[in-house]
Structures are given as structure tokens and as C-alpha cells.
Write a protein that holds these residues in place. Structure first.
Motif, short mmCIF file in Angstrom:
data_model
loop_
_atom_site.label_atom_id
_atom_site.label_comp_id
_atom_site.label_asym_id
_atom_site.label_seq_id
_atom_site.Cartn_x
_atom_site.Cartn_y
_atom_site.Cartn_z
N ALA A 65 0.80 -1.23 0.00
CA ALA A 65 0.00 0.00 0.00
C ALA A 65 0.83 1.28 0.00
CB ALA A 65 -0.93 0.00 1.21
N LEU A 66 2.13 1.19 0.21
CA LEU A 66 2.94 2.40 0.39
C LEU A 66 4.08 2.47 -0.63
CD1 LEU A 66 3.26 2.21 4.28
CD2 LEU A 66 1.69 3.65 2.97
N ASP A 67 4.79 3.58 -0.61
CA ASP A 67 5.99 3.75 -1.43
C ASP A 67 7.10 2.88 -0.84
OD1 ASP A 67 8.38 4.63 -2.61
OD2 ASP A 67 7.78 6.73 -2.57
N LEU A 68 7.72 2.06 -1.68
CA LEU A 68 8.77 1.14 -1.21
C LEU A 68 9.90 1.85 -0.49
CD1 LEU A 68 9.26 -1.11 -4.37
CD2 LEU A 68 7.73 -1.46 -2.45
N GLU A 69 10.19 3.07 -0.89
CA GLU A 69 11.31 3.80 -0.31
C GLU A 69 10.96 4.45 1.02
OE1 GLU A 69 12.96 6.38 -3.28
OE2 GLU A 69 13.40 4.71 -4.61
N LYS A 70 9.69 4.39 1.40
CA LYS A 70 9.28 5.02 2.66
C LYS A 70 9.08 4.02 3.79
CE LYS A 70 7.48 9.15 0.66
NZ LYS A 70 6.37 9.94 0.25
N VAL A 71 9.12 2.74 3.48
CA VAL A 71 8.94 1.70 4.51
C VAL A 71 10.32 1.19 4.89
CG1 VAL A 71 7.94 -0.53 5.08
CG2 VAL A 71 6.68 1.06 3.61
N ASN A 72 10.77 1.57 6.10
CA ASN A 72 12.08 1.09 6.53
C ASN A 72 11.94 -0.03 7.56
OD1 ASN A 72 12.22 2.22 9.30
ND2 ASN A 72 12.21 4.20 8.25
N LEU A 73 13.03 -0.73 7.76
CA LEU A 73 13.00 -1.90 8.64
C LEU A 73 12.75 -1.52 10.10
CD1 LEU A 73 15.73 -4.25 7.15
CD2 LEU A 73 13.36 -3.88 6.46
N TRP A 74 13.08 -0.30 10.49
CA TRP A 74 12.79 0.14 11.85
C TRP A 74 11.29 0.24 12.07
CZ3 TRP A 74 14.23 -0.23 16.47
CH2 TRP A 74 13.86 0.66 17.47
N ASP A 75 10.57 0.74 11.06
CA ASP A 75 9.10 0.79 11.16
C ASP A 75 8.53 -0.60 11.37
OD1 ASP A 75 9.11 3.55 10.67
OD2 ASP A 75 8.89 3.27 8.50
N LEU A 76 9.07 -1.57 10.64
CA LEU A 76 8.59 -2.95 10.77
C LEU A 76 8.98 -3.55 12.11
CD1 LEU A 76 9.28 -4.21 7.16
CD2 LEU A 76 7.11 -3.46 8.17
N TYR A 77 10.17 -3.24 12.58
CA TYR A 77 10.59 -3.73 13.90
C TYR A 77 9.66 -3.20 14.98
CZ TYR A 77 13.22 -4.51 18.15
OH TYR A 77 13.57 -4.89 19.41
N LYS A 78 9.38 -1.91 14.93
CA LYS A 78 8.49 -1.31 15.94
C LYS A 78 7.10 -1.93 15.88
CE LYS A 78 9.15 2.90 14.72
NZ LYS A 78 9.04 4.36 14.60
N THR A 79 6.64 -2.26 14.70
CA THR A 79 5.31 -2.85 14.53
C THR A 79 5.25 -4.28 15.04
OG1 THR A 79 4.90 -1.45 12.60
CG2 THR A 79 3.55 -3.45 12.80
N THR A 80 6.33 -5.03 14.85
CA THR A 80 6.28 -6.46 15.16
C THR A 80 7.05 -6.88 16.41
OG1 THR A 80 8.24 -6.90 13.79
CG2 THR A 80 6.09 -7.06 12.71
N SER A 81 8.09 -6.14 16.79
CA SER A 81 9.02 -6.68 17.78
C SER A 81 9.48 -5.71 18.86
CB SER A 81 10.29 -7.18 17.06
OG SER A 81 9.97 -8.09 16.06
N GLU A 82 8.97 -4.50 18.88
CA GLU A 82 9.49 -3.52 19.83
C GLU A 82 9.48 -4.06 21.26
OE1 GLU A 82 9.43 1.23 20.29
OE2 GLU A 82 7.48 0.29 19.94
N GLY A 83 10.59 -3.91 21.93
CA GLY A 83 10.71 -4.36 23.31
C GLY A 83 11.18 -5.79 23.49
N THR A 84 11.33 -6.52 22.39
CA THR A 84 11.72 -7.92 22.53
C THR A 84 13.18 -8.10 22.91
OG1 THR A 84 12.13 -8.14 20.15
CG2 THR A 84 9.94 -8.77 20.95
N LEU A 85 13.97 -7.04 22.79
CA LEU A 85 15.37 -7.15 23.22
C LEU A 85 15.53 -6.98 24.73
CD1 LEU A 85 17.36 -5.15 20.50
CD2 LEU A 85 17.08 -7.62 20.72
#
Length: 137
Positions: A65-85
Motif C-alpha cells: 500500500a505504500l511507497d517502497l522507499e518510505k517503509v524502513n526496517l525500523w518501522d517494521l521492527y516497531k510494529t512487530t518486535s518492539e521491546g523484545t530485546l
């Protein structure tokens, strides 16, 4: 970090490589080598956060749904895994200086590590993941 993070990257990369057609959760699961239920959980999360769109029914599926250059891996980490470290500390002896402070100290250290990792992951977008895949071919 958990497997949802890597499955989210896998799913979005696959969808980005097929911008003109919908992909089913079964097809994405087959590509990732996991059970479709696991992919559906990740796809639901990605849809909720606006990374993908879906259409139900015959001919339906998921699409980026978005521009490929605007979706970074940090956004995905925060969505799926934030705090798991964050370290999982057992109940410690509060009468001991180490036991009384270990959880607080480790939490601060790992929070800093997560922030540094975030700065690194911000430099990688889904477009760059695709570019890295294409370098290998």
C-alpha cells in the motif's frame, strides 16, 4: 527480535515484487516456508498499520500500500518486535545490591541497544531489500 519481524519483511518484499497483482496468504506462506496461519497474523498486523491493503473473496488477497522507499526496517521492527530485546530477569534478592539493581541496569543498557539498532535499521527500506536480493541474481 522475533520471527514476525522477518516474516513481515518477507511478506512486504514479496508483495512489492508483484505490484500489479494481489497475493494470497497461502502463496506468501509458501514462499516463507511457514504455516498460513502465521502469515495471516503478520499480514493482519501489517494491514492494521497501513503497510498493505487487502481484498476479500475470489481474486482477492494482499497488495503493498505504500511507497517502497518510505517503509524502513525500523518501522517494521516497531510494529512487530518492539521491546523484545529487553532482558527477562528472574525475581532477584532485593537485599543484595546486584539483585536489587540488575533489572533496572540491564533494561537501560538494552533500551540503548534498541535505539542504536533503530538508527541502523532506518537506513534500510523495502526497496533496498529488493535491491540486495537482485544483486545476488
Amino acid at each position: 527480535m522475533n520471527s514476525e519481524f522477518t516474516l513481515a519483511i518477507h511478506s512486504l518484499t514479496l508483495l512489492a515484487l508483484q505490484p500489479d497483482r494481489m497475493s494470497t496468504s497461502d502463496a506468501i506462506a509458501e514462499s516463507a516456508g511457514v504455516h498460513p496461519v502465521r502469515i495471516r497474523k503478520v499480514l493482519s498486523l501489517l494491514k492494521k498499520h497501513g503497510f498493505i491493503k487487502s481484498k476479500e473473496g475470489n481474486g482477492g488477497g494482499f497488495i503493498f500500500a505504500l511507497d517502497l522507499e518510505k517503509v524502513n526496517l525500523w518501522d517494521l521492527y516497531k510494529t512487530t518486535s518492539e521491546g523484545t530485546l529487553q532482558p527477562k530477569c528472574p525475581e532477584s534478592n532485593e537485599q543484595c545490591i546486584v539483585g536489587a539493581n540488575m533489572q533496572r541496569v540491564l533494561f537501560a543498557i538494552f533500551l540503548g541497544a534498541e535505539e542504536h539498532m533503530g538508527e541502523y535499521l532506518k537506513d534500510y527500506t523495502i526497496k533496498e531489500v529488493i535491491d540486495l536480493i537482485n544483486q545476488e541474481h
